[in-house]
Design a protein around this motif. Structure first.
Motif, PDB file in Angstrom:
ATOM      1  N   ASP A   1       0.801  -1.225   0.000  1.00 44.70           N
ATOM      2  CA  ASP A   1       0.000   0.000   0.000  1.00 44.70           C
ATOM      3  C   ASP A   1       0.833   1.273   0.000  1.00 44.70           C
ATOM      4  O   ASP A   1       0.294   2.360  -0.221  1.00 44.70           O
ATOM      5  N   GLU A   2       2.130   1.151   0.237  1.00 43.25           N
ATOM      6  CA  GLU A   2       3.014   2.322   0.169  1.00 43.25           C
ATOM      7  C   GLU A   2       3.018   2.907  -1.239  1.00 43.25           C
ATOM      8  O   GLU A   2       3.363   4.067  -1.435  1.00 43.25           O
ATOM      9  N   GLY A   3       2.611   2.124  -2.221  1.00 43.62           N
ATOM     10  CA  GLY A   3       2.603   2.596  -3.602  1.00 43.62           C
ATOM     11  C   GLY A   3       1.339   3.325  -4.009  1.00 43.62           C
ATOM     12  O   GLY A   3       1.180   3.672  -5.188  1.00 43.62           O
TER      13      GLY A   3
ATOM     14  N   SER B   1       1.286  -5.835  -3.569  1.00 39.39           N
ATOM     15  CA  SER B   1       0.592  -4.773  -4.279  1.00 39.39           C
ATOM     16  C   SER B   1      -0.509  -4.221  -3.386  1.00 39.39           C
ATOM     17  O   SER B   1      -0.627  -4.605  -2.219  1.00 39.39           O
ATOM     18  N   LEU B   2      -1.298  -3.305  -3.936  1.00 44.86           N
ATOM     19  CA  LEU B   2      -2.344  -2.664  -3.145  1.00 44.86           C
ATOM     20  C   LEU B   2      -3.335  -3.685  -2.616  1.00 44.86           C
ATOM     21  O   LEU B   2      -3.778  -4.580  -3.342  1.00 44.86           O
ATOM     22  N   ARG B   3      -3.706  -3.537  -1.363  1.00 46.99           N
ATOM     23  CA  ARG B   3      -4.733  -4.382  -0.780  1.00 46.99           C
ATOM     24  C   ARG B   3      -6.112  -3.935  -1.288  1.00 46.99           C
ATOM     25  O   ARG B   3      -6.278  -2.801  -1.726  1.00 46.99           O
ATOM     26  N   PRO B   4      -7.111  -4.824  -1.260  1.00 51.20           N
ATOM     27  CA  PRO B   4      -8.424  -4.482  -1.833  1.00 51.20           C
ATOM     28  C   PRO B   4      -9.018  -3.179  -1.311  1.00 51.20           C
ATOM     29  O   PRO B   4      -9.577  -2.398  -2.092  1.00 51.20           O
ATOM     30  N   ALA B   5      -8.926  -2.915  -0.015  1.00 47.54           N
ATOM     31  CA  ALA B   5      -9.514  -1.692   0.539  1.00 47.54           C
ATOM     32  C   ALA B   5      -8.838  -0.452  -0.036  1.00 47.54           C
ATOM     33  O   ALA B   5      -9.493   0.561  -0.317  1.00 47.54           O
TER      34      ALA B   5
ATOM     35  N   ALA C   1       4.745  -0.522 -14.013  1.00 46.02           N
ATOM     36  CA  ALA C   1       3.323  -0.249 -14.195  1.00 46.02           C
ATOM     37  C   ALA C   1       2.522  -1.414 -13.630  1.00 46.02           C
ATOM     38  O   ALA C   1       2.946  -2.570 -13.683  1.00 46.02           O
ATOM     39  N   ILE C   2       1.361  -1.119 -13.082  1.00 45.09           N
ATOM     40  CA  ILE C   2       0.676  -2.101 -12.242  1.00 45.09           C
ATOM     41  C   ILE C   2       0.326  -3.392 -12.982  1.00 45.09           C
ATOM     42  O   ILE C   2       0.416  -4.483 -12.411  1.00 45.09           O
ATOM     43  N   GLU C   3      -0.060  -3.321 -14.251  1.00 47.86           N
ATOM     44  CA  GLU C   3      -0.430  -4.549 -14.964  1.00 47.86           C
ATOM     45  C   GLU C   3       0.766  -5.484 -15.120  1.00 47.86           C
ATOM     46  O   GLU C   3       0.677  -6.678 -14.830  1.00 47.86           O
ATOM     47  N   GLY C   4       1.892  -4.941 -15.571  1.00 46.20           N
ATOM     48  CA  GLY C   4       3.085  -5.763 -15.711  1.00 46.20           C
ATOM     49  C   GLY C   4       3.626  -6.226 -14.373  1.00 46.20           C
ATOM     50  O   GLY C   4       4.107  -7.357 -14.235  1.00 46.20           O
TER      51      GLY C   4
END
Length: 205
Positions: free
Chosen positions: A16-18, A133-137, A179-182
């Motif tokens: 989540d730091e991202g 990566s980012l958590r759902p919330a 980038a998030i997808e890659g």
């Protein structure tokens, strides 16, 4: 006309730091800016003092960041204008925030502080997950943060319009490999790549 700078700061390698960087990345993927006040999107990462030129050049500054407010994960909080440097100094979550507070204070000292500043901060759920990566919330909160950011950009004189095609490789605000997808596609599972250390060395004899 002035320049609006949209700055996402944080470390995408620590879950989540991202948040801030992912906000700027998503903003560029979905919106273009045609006419109105010029808008510059910046992936600030963890650059600290190297961001001073962007802050000093801004007439208006919009910041996205993960901030530990001690609230429920995914909660958004908005801080404005002169309160932003004081708030970031009181709520340090990581080294990049220490560096960025210094950037804001240096901009004030040199009398090149933006006329308007808005910090859209999100309460993280997890940052101690290297490679996560980012958590759902927090991913859900990103959508609300983008809506708030676009509304403010309009109020500041920018003209965001839905983007019909993704930005070209040279335009992308975030390095392609991050980038998030890659990043998501190439990331091994936690079972394959332990992110807290090798259990052979963590076990006590």
């Amino acid at each position: 006309m002035g320049t609006i700078v949209v700055l996402g700061i944080g470390n995408v390698l620590w879950a989540d730091e991202g948040f801030g960087v992912r906000c700027v990345e998503a903003l560029q993927q979905r919106w273009a800016f045609e006419g109105g006040e010029p808008v510059q999107l910046v992936d600030g990462g963890t650059q600290g003092l190297y961001l001073i030129q962007h802050v000093q050049a801004a007439t208006k500054l919009l910041i996205f960041d993960a901030i530990d407010y001690g609230l429920e994960p995914g909660t958004l909080k908005l801080i404005e204008d002169d309160a932003v440097p004081r708030f970031m100094g009181a709520k340090k979550m990581s080294l990049h925030q220490t560096g960025f507070q210094e950037v804001l204070m240096l901009a004030q000292l040199t009398e090149k502080f933006p006329e308007r500043v808005l910090l859209i901060g999100c309460q993280p759920q997890e940052i101690e997950d290297f490679g996560g990566s980012l958590r759902p919330a927090v991913r859900t909160a990103l959508e609300d943060a983008l809506a708030l950011g676009v509304d403010r950009l309009r109020a500041w004189g920018a003209k965001p319009v839905p983007r019909l095609a993704p930005p070209g490789g040279d335009e992308a605000v975030t390095v392609r490999t991050l980038a998030i997808e890659g990043y998501e596609a190439g990331r091994p599972s936690a079972a394959q790549a332990c992110r807290i250390g090798d259990e052979r060395f963590l076990l006590q004899p």
